[in-house]
Motif scaffolding. Structure first.
Motif, mmCIF file in Angstrom:
data_model
loop_
_atom_site.group_PDB
_atom_site.id
_atom_site.type_symbol
_atom_site.label_atom_id
_atom_site.label_comp_id
_atom_site.label_asym_id
_atom_site.label_seq_id
_atom_site.Cartn_x
_atom_site.Cartn_y
_atom_site.Cartn_z
ATOM 1 N N LYS A 25 55.417 50.851 115.182
ATOM 2 C CA LYS A 25 55.150 50.860 113.733
ATOM 3 C C LYS A 25 53.653 50.781 113.445
ATOM 4 O O LYS A 25 53.119 51.553 112.640
ATOM 5 C CB LYS A 25 55.872 49.688 113.045
ATOM 6 C CG LYS A 25 57.381 49.730 113.152
ATOM 7 C CD LYS A 25 58.039 48.652 112.303
ATOM 8 C CE LYS A 25 57.661 47.237 112.732
ATOM 9 N NZ LYS A 25 58.137 46.922 114.094
ATOM 10 N N SER A 26 52.970 49.847 114.090
ATOM 11 C CA SER A 26 51.531 49.682 113.839
ATOM 12 C C SER A 26 50.741 50.901 114.291
ATOM 13 O O SER A 26 49.783 51.316 113.629
ATOM 14 C CB SER A 26 51.015 48.429 114.546
ATOM 15 O OG SER A 26 51.633 47.259 114.032
ATOM 16 N N SER A 27 51.140 51.493 115.406
ATOM 17 C CA SER A 27 50.466 52.705 115.890
ATOM 18 C C SER A 27 50.662 53.858 114.910
ATOM 19 O O SER A 27 49.736 54.633 114.639
ATOM 20 C CB SER A 27 51.008 53.091 117.270
ATOM 21 O OG SER A 27 50.691 52.108 118.231
ATOM 22 N N PHE A 28 51.867 53.960 114.376
ATOM 23 C CA PHE A 28 52.166 55.005 113.386
ATOM 24 C C PHE A 28 51.324 54.822 112.129
ATOM 25 O O PHE A 28 50.676 55.760 111.646
ATOM 26 C CB PHE A 28 53.655 54.977 113.039
ATOM 27 C CG PHE A 28 54.005 55.741 111.795
ATOM 28 C CD1 PHE A 28 54.048 57.126 111.800
ATOM 29 C CD2 PHE A 28 54.264 55.069 110.604
ATOM 30 C CE1 PHE A 28 54.348 57.831 110.644
ATOM 31 C CE2 PHE A 28 54.572 55.758 109.455
ATOM 32 C CZ PHE A 28 54.613 57.155 109.465
ATOM 33 N N VAL A 29 51.303 53.610 111.591
ATOM 34 C CA VAL A 29 50.568 53.341 110.360
ATOM 35 C C VAL A 29 49.070 53.578 110.563
ATOM 36 O O VAL A 29 48.394 54.185 109.714
ATOM 37 C CB VAL A 29 50.832 51.898 109.867
ATOM 38 C CG1 VAL A 29 49.889 51.532 108.727
ATOM 39 C CG2 VAL A 29 52.282 51.744 109.428
ATOM 40 N N HIS A 30 48.546 53.125 111.699
ATOM 41 C CA HIS A 30 47.121 53.306 111.983
ATOM 42 C C HIS A 30 46.774 54.793 112.078
ATOM 43 O O HIS A 30 45.734 55.237 111.563
ATOM 44 C CB HIS A 30 46.760 52.597 113.297
ATOM 45 C CG HIS A 30 45.295 52.535 113.564
ATOM 46 N ND1 HIS A 30 44.477 51.534 113.070
ATOM 47 C CD2 HIS A 30 44.469 53.360 114.269
ATOM 48 C CE1 HIS A 30 43.239 51.727 113.465
ATOM 49 N NE2 HIS A 30 43.202 52.831 114.188
ATOM 50 N N LEU A 31 47.639 55.570 112.730
ATOM 51 C CA LEU A 31 47.407 57.010 112.873
ATOM 52 C C LEU A 31 47.387 57.691 111.508
ATOM 53 O O LEU A 31 46.530 58.537 111.235
ATOM 54 C CB LEU A 31 48.500 57.620 113.749
ATOM 55 C CG LEU A 31 48.299 59.065 114.201
ATOM 56 C CD1 LEU A 31 47.207 59.149 115.254
ATOM 57 C CD2 LEU A 31 49.602 59.642 114.750
ATOM 58 N N ILE A 32 48.320 57.313 110.640
ATOM 59 C CA ILE A 32 48.424 57.937 109.321
ATOM 60 C C ILE A 32 47.243 57.546 108.430
ATOM 61 O O ILE A 32 46.660 58.381 107.735
ATOM 62 C CB ILE A 32 49.746 57.535 108.636
ATOM 63 C CG1 ILE A 32 50.948 58.064 109.420
ATOM 64 C CG2 ILE A 32 49.787 58.026 107.194
ATOM 65 C CD1 ILE A 32 50.973 59.566 109.561
ATOM 66 N N CYS A 33 46.873 56.280 108.451
ATOM 67 C CA CYS A 33 45.846 55.780 107.536
ATOM 68 C C CYS A 33 44.424 56.057 107.999
ATOM 69 O O CYS A 33 43.534 56.275 107.171
ATOM 70 C CB CYS A 33 46.028 54.277 107.315
ATOM 71 S SG CYS A 33 47.562 53.851 106.458
ATOM 72 N N HIS A 34 44.202 56.048 109.307
ATOM 73 C CA HIS A 34 42.840 56.194 109.825
ATOM 74 C C HIS A 34 42.610 57.495 110.577
ATOM 75 O O HIS A 34 41.480 57.782 110.991
ATOM 76 C CB HIS A 34 42.499 55.016 110.746
ATOM 77 C CG HIS A 34 42.614 53.684 110.063
ATOM 78 N ND1 HIS A 34 41.663 53.210 109.187
ATOM 79 C CD2 HIS A 34 43.586 52.724 110.121
ATOM 80 C CE1 HIS A 34 42.025 52.011 108.740
ATOM 81 N NE2 HIS A 34 43.188 51.697 109.295
ATOM 82 N N ARG A 35 43.711 58.238 110.800
ATOM 83 C CA ARG A 35 43.643 59.491 111.559
ATOM 84 C C ARG A 35 42.961 59.297 112.907
ATOM 85 O O ARG A 35 42.109 60.086 113.340
ATOM 86 C CB ARG A 35 42.947 60.589 110.750
ATOM 87 C CG ARG A 35 43.737 61.034 109.533
ATOM 88 C CD ARG A 35 43.258 62.358 108.991
ATOM 89 N NE ARG A 35 43.436 63.443 109.970
ATOM 90 C CZ ARG A 35 44.576 64.076 110.188
ATOM 91 N NH1 ARG A 35 45.673 63.731 109.529
ATOM 92 N NH2 ARG A 35 44.633 65.066 111.064
ATOM 93 N N GLN A 36 43.348 58.212 113.568
ATOM 94 C CA GLN A 36 42.884 57.954 114.922
ATOM 95 C C GLN A 36 43.943 57.137 115.657
ATOM 96 O O GLN A 36 44.731 56.412 115.032
ATOM 97 C CB GLN A 36 41.546 57.221 114.935
ATOM 98 C CG GLN A 36 41.551 55.877 114.250
ATOM 99 C CD GLN A 36 40.175 55.215 114.261
ATOM 100 O OE1 GLN A 36 40.073 54.003 114.409
ATOM 101 N NE2 GLN A 36 39.127 55.998 114.089
ATOM 102 N N VAL A 37 43.962 57.284 116.963
ATOM 103 C CA VAL A 37 44.958 56.588 117.779
ATOM 104 C C VAL A 37 44.586 55.111 117.908
ATOM 105 O O VAL A 37 43.410 54.765 118.100
ATOM 106 C CB VAL A 37 45.040 57.239 119.179
ATOM 107 C CG1 VAL A 37 45.970 56.447 120.100
ATOM 108 C CG2 VAL A 37 45.510 58.685 119.058
ATOM 109 N N LEU A 38 45.588 54.249 117.782
ATOM 110 C CA LEU A 38 45.401 52.810 117.981
ATOM 111 C C LEU A 38 45.476 52.539 119.476
ATOM 112 O O LEU A 38 46.543 52.617 120.082
ATOM 113 C CB LEU A 38 46.471 52.023 117.227
ATOM 114 C CG LEU A 38 46.384 50.497 117.284
ATOM 115 C CD1 LEU A 38 45.075 50.005 116.667
ATOM 116 C CD2 LEU A 38 47.573 49.874 116.539
ATOM 117 N N THR A 39 44.348 52.234 120.092
ATOM 118 C CA THR A 39 44.278 52.153 121.556
ATOM 119 C C THR A 39 44.892 50.875 122.121
ATOM 120 O O THR A 39 45.468 50.890 123.201
ATOM 121 C CB THR A 39 42.821 52.264 122.023
ATOM 122 O OG1 THR A 39 42.035 51.272 121.350
ATOM 123 C CG2 THR A 39 42.261 53.645 121.696
#
Length: 239
Positions: A25-39
């Motif tokens: 969930k957090s990886s998805f939200v981060h990708l959508i909001c920041h357009r970058q992968v949550l490492t």
């Protein structure tokens, strides 16, 4: 403009992001909001809120910007009682599951049940009353979510299958009526190009959330997008 300044000037809508712990969930939200992968994703404790600006009616010259809030809920059963305080004033729901974990998909109706139970008064509402509000007793006597009974409540729902980079099985279909479903590899931006299916479906869902919040008559009547956009354009020109 800085996000905090835009937040003061734009209309807002709230989306809750639900699913089991560890599904992404957090990886998805981060990708959508920041357009970058949550490492280095970490476990969400309680709730974490991320934001993005969405252009409603992007294909029109009269498009409007809205502020979308993504309320990323911790998926641990230990947080179940605390989660209910975050469910108020929700305009859209995103359910996330791990395509390599069938149980996380099978649990999606339970997440819908938890959300809708909170909207009907939670523990203060009797079991008999809830059965009349879209729940039924399962084989163990527990209240379960009836997807058809809640379909007319109009809260837009999207289902996201994550970890598509390593899943070999086909997409798992849900029985949640009216939900938009996509698969998304949250370890890459490659599926979020301008004209990708994922981007198209996400924008369609975000438009529905905006309509739920600000144009409920269009949302509930299932008006065609063209007619709905023309009506919105008239509203914009009058403002």
């Amino acid at each position: 403009a800085p996000v905090h300044l835009m937040a003061d000037s734009l209309k807002k809508a709230k989306i809750v992001v639900l699913g089991d712990s560890g599904v992404g969930k957090s990886s998805f939200v981060h990708l959508i909001c920041h357009r970058q992968v949550l490492t280095n994703p970490s476990w969400t404790v309680g709730c974490n809120v991320e934001v993005k600006v969405h252009e409603y009616g992007k294909a029109l010259s009269t498009s409007q910007s809205y502020f979308l809030e993504f309320w990323d809920m911790g998926g641990s059963p230990a947080y179940k009682k605390g989660r209910s305080i975050f469910y108020s004033n929700t305009n859209g729901i995103i359910l996330v599951y791990d395509r390599t974990n069938r149980k996380s998909h099978d649990h999606l109706p339970k997440w819908m049940s938890e959300f809708h139970c909170s909207q009907q008064g939670g523990a203060s509402t009797s079991k008999t009353s809830k059965q009349g509000l879209g729940f039924f007793s399962d084989s163990r006597g527990s209240l379960a979510y009836d997807p058809e009974s809640f379909a007319d409540q109009g809260v837009p729902v999207m289902i996201v299958g994550t970890k598509g980079d390593c899943a070999r099985s086909a997409s798992l279909s849900s029985n949640i009526t009216g939900a938009i479903e996509i698969n998304l590899d949250c370890n890459s931006l490659s599926q979020l190009t301008f004209d990708s299916q994922q981007t198209t479906e996400l924008n369609k869902f975000f438009d529905k959330v905006i309509e739920k919040r600000y144009f409920p008559s269009y949302h509930m009547s299932n008006t065609g997008l063209g007619e709905r956009h023309r009506s919105v354009s008239k509203r914009v020109s009058l403002n």
